[in-house]
Structure formats: structure tokens, C-alpha cells
Design a protein around this motif. Sequence first.
Motif, PDB file in Angstrom:
ATOM      1  N   SER A  46      80.132  57.048  35.865  1.00 45.67           N
ATOM      2  CA  SER A  46      80.931  58.268  36.004  1.00 45.67           C
ATOM      3  C   SER A  46      80.741  58.862  37.396  1.00 45.67           C
ATOM      4  CB  SER A  46      80.513  59.284  34.941  1.00 45.67           C
ATOM      5  OG  SER A  46      80.777  58.788  33.643  1.00 45.67           O
ATOM      6  N   GLU A 190      91.447  54.315  31.652  1.00 48.26           N
ATOM      7  CA  GLU A 190      90.602  54.331  30.454  1.00 48.26           C
ATOM      8  C   GLU A 190      91.418  54.570  29.176  1.00 48.26           C
ATOM      9  OE1 GLU A 190      86.630  55.843  30.641  1.00 48.26           O
ATOM     10  OE2 GLU A 190      86.935  56.634  32.652  1.00 48.26           O
ATOM     11  N   SER A 193      89.350  54.492  25.613  1.00 49.36           N
ATOM     12  CA  SER A 193      88.134  55.266  25.384  1.00 49.36           C
ATOM     13  C   SER A 193      88.205  56.134  24.126  1.00 49.36           C
ATOM     14  CB  SER A 193      87.828  56.147  26.600  1.00 49.36           C
ATOM     15  OG  SER A 193      88.893  57.049  26.835  1.00 49.36           O
ATOM     16  N   HIS A 223      84.491  52.616  32.428  1.00 44.79           N
ATOM     17  CA  HIS A 223      83.061  52.649  32.705  1.00 44.79           C
ATOM     18  C   HIS A 223      82.318  51.671  31.804  1.00 44.79           C
ATOM     19  CE1 HIS A 223      83.618  55.423  29.311  1.00 44.79           C
ATOM     20  NE2 HIS A 223      82.429  55.002  28.935  1.00 44.79           N
TER      21      HIS A 223
END
Length: 340
Positions: A46, A190, A193, A223
Amino acid sequence: MTDRAALGGIVLHDLVKSYADGDRPALDLPELTIPPGSFTVVVGPSGCGKSTALRLIAGLETPDAGHIAIDGADVTDLPPGRRDLSMVFQDFALYPHMTVAENVGFGLRIQARHDRRRGLTARITRTGRADAPAAASRAEIAESVRRACALVRLDGKEHRRPSQLSGGERQRVALARALVRGPSVLLLDEPLSALDAQLRHHARAELVRLHREFGCTAVLVTHDQLEALSMATHLVVLDGGRLSQAGSPQEVYSRPANTFVAGFLGSPAMNLQPVETIAEGSATTAGVGLRAPGLQARLAGPAEPLPAGPVSLGWRPADGVPEAAPAGGFGSAAGALTGT
């Protein structure tokens, strides 16, 4: 910049982006090339600049310096609507009062309205008719929406609203809305997620399938290093706004460029052991000795001479082979290991 742009794909050159509240650039990329037609995954912890890079490519952020080229054209100063790309956001951003079909076709309807006002020729490609003689008609938009929904396996659910869909189905609606325009570049911020573990595993396979069928250049930001290694054809690792390594997933996993990449990728991470180098044999003998408490090893002919003093020895857990300690113990000459 011209020679680099001619390579195709996406080229970021001397790209810098800073924010007023930061003591260093959020992103500083001297050179990064995303191969055309690849499924490139940008991974990192992050705050490493992943989403910033994606938003710069999309035109949602303006770089402080540098250039961005897409398929040979410099798009640094172009607005997002003229970059021939689509983006799927983390929260999907679906209109709750619209059906699946209306959500997917929303961008096409707005584009057709602008085309009619400006007297321009409609341009629906890949999933619809190309070179239409006028602004896209309702029938043409409906056909494009039908094909996009079929591509993401939402057949028969075109009249449902987002509240009537599961999380995975809403994610596919967002994908269909991005694909229906036939972009040359697909950006994914993302998108998995918010899904549970089992659904995320299925969605990964679906994204890879869609990329193979659609054939555009895809850039996924995540991530999750497992997601990155399992999906990417080209892997980019960022750390602190800078490029740590880029290459094929196998290359980055097997030959990390630095200790950050070695420790970040892999579950469990690569073992890193501080060791001392030992001069072994004559100058003509290939091999360098390594020693640490409980460990003695010899590397067969490294490409470059290792520096004197402590260095880090790294190996993946899967590469290790357990052996019984020799009679003399690891600290004795008889305990020297001969692996590579």
C-alpha cells in the motif's frame, strides 16, 4: 520519446507525480514499458504508487513531468475520453436504478448522443459494428450490449438491477461496461478486492479468459502477490513510488533484483540469510564459499565476484533439500556443502 513510443503497448518515460502533502514523489518512473497485448500486473505494498500510475495512464491525474505513450501515440496531454481505454474501479460504480443492460450501454448511449450533436460517425468496434454510417442507433447499441454481456456470461440477466446480483455478477457488469467500447487498453484498479476468497479465485480465471478472448493490453493493479503471480504475463513490482523490477512472473520470482522483491513475492517469502564469503581454491577454481552459523555452502562460479564481508544468501523454501548434519558438524571442513 518517439523511438520508445514506436514499440507499441504503453510506455512511461521520466514520469513523475507528486502531491502537496508528500515529502517525496508518489511516483518516479524513469522508464517502464508495458508490452502490447500483455496482461500486466502492477504489484506492491500500500502506498507504493500503483493506483497513481494507473490514474496517470487513464488521464485522471496529470503528471508533473514525463511522457505517456499508448500504441505509439503520445497521450500525455489528451483527455481520458480520447485515449481509447476503459477502466474498472475497485467499487464497480454501477448505477443502482439502471438494469444490467442500461449500465453496460450507458457509455455508448452518451457517445451516440454526442456524435449526433456533432455530426460525427459512430465508432463501435470489436464487440459491435465498425464504420457505422452515422451515430450508433438503438439497435446497434443493444446488439453491442448483448455481445458484451455474453462475453462475461451474463446472458439472461440483462434486465436485473445491481441489487439483484451477487458480488461476482456486479464485477462482471463493470467489466462488460468497460469492454463494450472495444478499447485498446483495459485498466483494472483492484477489481477483485471486494470479493470473498472463493469468488476471487473464480474471477481471476475469468479475467484471464476475457483477456485471451479480447486481445487488448490489460493492466491490473493489486497488492495481492499471489494474484499477481497467477494472472500476469508481465509483472511490475513497485516500492516507494519507484520501479523495483519488471519482467515475466517466473523471472521476477526466481531471480529477484533486490531483497525487497525477494521478501515481498512468494508465500512463504524467500529465505534471506546473512553470510560471510570465503576464498576457496585458486583463482582458476570456480566457486565461492559462504558461511554462517549452522550453514556452510559453496556457490559454483557466480557471474560476478562477490564482495568481501557479509552478503545475503537467498533461496526459496521449495529449493531447499534437508540433509542430516555430517559427523564433523557444520562448523568443520567435513561439513562443507557443495550445492549451487
